[in-house]
Design a protein around this motif. Structure first.
Motif, PDB file in Angstrom:
ATOM      1  N   GLY A  58       0.831  -1.296  -0.216  1.00  0.00           N
ATOM      2  CA  GLY A  58      -0.104  -0.092   0.101  1.00  0.00           C
ATOM      3  C   GLY A  58       0.887   1.202  -0.015  1.00  0.00           C
ATOM      4  N   GLY A  59       2.357   1.078   0.086  1.00  0.00           N
ATOM      5  CA  GLY A  59       3.165   2.183   0.267  1.00  0.00           C
ATOM      6  C   GLY A  59       3.619   2.683  -1.306  1.00  0.00           C
ATOM      7  N   LEU A  60       4.405   3.692  -1.385  1.00  0.00           N
ATOM      8  CA  LEU A  60       4.292   4.337  -2.881  1.00  0.00           C
ATOM      9  C   LEU A  60       5.365   3.188  -3.755  1.00  0.00           C
ATOM     10  N   ILE A  98       0.473  10.037 -10.960  1.00  0.00           N
ATOM     11  CA  ILE A  98      -0.144   9.581  -9.729  1.00  0.00           C
ATOM     12  C   ILE A  98      -0.041  11.082  -8.834  1.00  0.00           C
ATOM     13  N   THR A  99      -1.104  11.318  -8.537  1.00  0.00           N
ATOM     14  CA  THR A  99      -1.371  12.554  -7.713  1.00  0.00           C
ATOM     15  C   THR A  99      -1.564  12.241  -6.065  1.00  0.00           C
ATOM     16  N   GLU A 100      -2.184  11.165  -5.905  1.00  0.00           N
ATOM     17  CA  GLU A 100      -2.312  10.727  -4.604  1.00  0.00           C
ATOM     18  C   GLU A 100      -1.571   9.687  -4.260  1.00  0.00           C
ATOM     19  N   ILE A 101      -0.480  10.500  -3.628  1.00  0.00           N
ATOM     20  CA  ILE A 101       0.867   9.666  -2.997  1.00  0.00           C
ATOM     21  C   ILE A 101       0.611   9.014  -1.685  1.00  0.00           C
ATOM     22  N   PRO A 102       0.781   7.699  -1.682  1.00  0.00           N
ATOM     23  CA  PRO A 102       0.324   7.186  -0.306  1.00  0.00           C
ATOM     24  C   PRO A 102       1.254   7.685   0.767  1.00  0.00           C
ATOM     25  N   THR A 103       0.992   7.856   2.061  1.00  0.00           N
ATOM     26  CA  THR A 103       1.761   8.147   3.088  1.00  0.00           C
ATOM     27  C   THR A 103       2.653   7.285   3.290  1.00  0.00           C
ATOM     28  N   PRO A 104       3.912   7.704   3.656  1.00  0.00           N
ATOM     29  CA  PRO A 104       5.070   6.473   3.979  1.00  0.00           C
ATOM     30  C   PRO A 104       4.456   5.524   4.691  1.00  0.00           C
TER      31      PRO A 104
END
Ligand code: SF4
Length: 356
Positions: free
Chosen positions: A16-18, A188-194
Motif C-alpha cells: 500500500g506504500g508508494l 499519480i497525484t494521490e501519493i500514499p503516506t509513507p
C-alpha cells in the motif's frame, strides 16, 4: 468483489506504500496483467483500503491474513534475528514471499514482483541479504524487483522475456526523489503516506507485546490484536499472569467489547461513564484479583474518583453478569508494560543478534 484481472501474469507484493504502487504501475504500463497481494496481521497491513486502491489506482488487490504465522514466528524467535526493536524483517520478508508464491501459483501467474529498492534499508535491503531472502523463500527464479532492476542482475522473468527490463527503473538508496519523479511521470497525484506502519518497529508497541511473548502459553494473532488496544496492565501471582486491558476512549471500549472471547471478563461501571476493561481469561481469575481489576477500572473513571466512594462495577462473563463494589484505586498489583530498555536487554539475551 470480482477481480479486475482473471488470469494475472504477475503478482506484486503490495504494502500500500508508494514503492509497491510504483512497482505495480511499472509492470501494468508494459502491458502485463497485474494482481496485487496484500498481507495483513496485527502488526501491519490495511485490508480495508482494498476498495480505495482499486478506485484510486485501478489495482486489483487480494488480501490475506498472515497473523497466526507471525505470532508463531515471534514466539519462537526469528531465525535471522530482530532489527532495532521487535521487527524480524528478514524472516518477515522470507515468509511473505513464500506466502505470495503460494498465491501466485494458485492463480496461475508466472512471476512475483516486490517493491524493494537496493540500499534503502540498513539490513533487509542490502544486496547480499536480498539474495539470501529470495533463496530461502524459494523465489530466486521467479522474483523481479522492478524499482531497482537496472542496478541488479537480470532476474529470470526478465531473462525469459516476461518482463521488459528496458522499461524498469534504476532506483537505489534511502532518498525518495527517484520514486517521486516516477510517480509524477505516471500522473499519480494521490501519493500514499509513507508505509512506516509496522508496529513491530515501534518501541511503545514492543513494550505492549513483550509481556505476551514472555508469559507461559502461545500468544495468538487475536492476543496481539488485543495488545494493540487500550492501556495494558499485567500482574503476577507465582507462575500465573493476569492480563487486563483498559479502554482509553470510546473506540477502545468498543474494540475491547468486540475482542472478548469465551472465558474473558468484561468490566464496566454500572451507574456512570467510565472505561470498559477486558480481563483475559477473567472468568477463571480468583475473586480477590477480579476485585483489584474492578478497582483499577473504577480508578480510570473521573466521575467515580470524584465520588470518593465504592463504585458499582459490572463483571460480565458470557451471558452472566454480577456487580462488585469497588473503591477507585490504582492497585499496585497491576503494573503497566515494562520499559523499552528492559525489553531490549531481555530480547538480546533470549534472541542474540544474528549475522547474515
Ligand atoms: S518493518 Fe515490519 S512489515 Fe516491514 S519487513 Fe520489517 S517486520 Fe516486516
Amino acid at each position: 468483489m470480482k477481480p479486475l484481472t482473471t488470469s494475472p501474469d504477475i503478482v506484486v507484493l503490495f504494502s500500500g506504500g508508494l514503492d509497491s504502487l510504483l512497482t505495480a504501475k511499472l509492470l501494468q504500463r508494459q502491458g502485463l496483467s497485474v494482481r496485487c497481494w496484500h498481507a495483513f496481521s496485527p502488526f501491519f497491513g490495511k485490508p480495508r483500503a482494498r476498495d480505495f486502491w482499486r478506485a484510486t489506482y485501478g489495482l486489483d488487490v487480494h488480501t490475506e491474513d498472515v497473523g497466526e504465522a507471525f505470532a508463531a514466528m515471534l514466539r519462537q524467535g526469528p531465525s535471522h534475528g530482530f532489527g532495532k526493536v521487535l521487527n524480524p524483517c528478514v524472516d518477515c520478508k522470507i515468509h511473505l514471499l513464500r506466502r505470495a508464491k503460494i498465491y501466485m501459483e494458485s492463480v496461475g501467474a508466472q512471476a512475483l514482483a516486490s517493491g524493494e529498492v537496493p540500499g534503502q534499508r540498513p539490513m533487509s535491503q542490502r544486496r547480499d541479504v536480498m539474495r539470501v531472502i529470495a533463496r530461502e523463500a524459494g523465489v530466486a527464479d521467479i522474483l523481479v524487483r522492478p524499482l531497482g532492476a537496472g542496478l541488479l542482475e537480470p532476474s529470470m522473468p526478465e531473462r525469459k522475456g516476461l518482463v521488459d527490463r528496458s522499461r524498469l527503473a534504476s532506483i537505489s538508496g534511502r532518498g525518495r526523489a527517484g520514486q517521486f519523479a516516477l510517480a509524477a511521470r505516471f500522473g499519480i497525484t494521490e501519493i500514499p503516506t509513507p508505509a512506516g506502519g509496522c508496529r513491530l518497529t515501534d518501541r511503545e508497541n514492543a513494550r505492549r507485546y513483550w509481556p505476551l511473548l514472555t508469559r507461559p502459553g502461545e500468544p495468538t494473532s487475536a492476543d496481539f490484536d488485543l495488545a494493540n488496544l487500550g492501556r495494558q496492565f499485567w500482574a503476577r501471582d507465582g507462575e500465573t499472569r493476569f492480563w487486563l486491558c483498559v479502554g482509553r476512549n470510546k473506540e477502545d471500549n468498543e474494540g475491547l467489547a468486540q475482542a472478548a472471547k469465551s472465558g474473558d471478563a468484561l468490566l464496566f461501571l454500572r451507574d456512570m461513564p467510565g472505561p470498559t476493561a477486558l480481563a483475559r481469561d477473567g472468568a477463571h481469575w480468583p475473586s480477590g484479583i477480579l476485585l483489584r481489576a474492578a478497582k483499577l477500572t473504577a480508578f480510570r473513571s473521573p466521575r467515580a474518583v470524584a465520588g470518593g466512594e465504592a463504585a458499582a462495577v459490572c463483571v460480565k462473563t458470557g451471558e452472566k453478569e454480577r456487580t462488585l463494589a469497588a473503591e477507585p484505586e490504582h492497585v499496585v498489583f497491576f503494573e503497566g508494560p515494562p520499559s523499552f530498555d528492559l525489553v531490549h536487554d531481555e530480547r538480546r539475551r533470549r534472541f542474540p543478534p544474528q549475522n547474515l
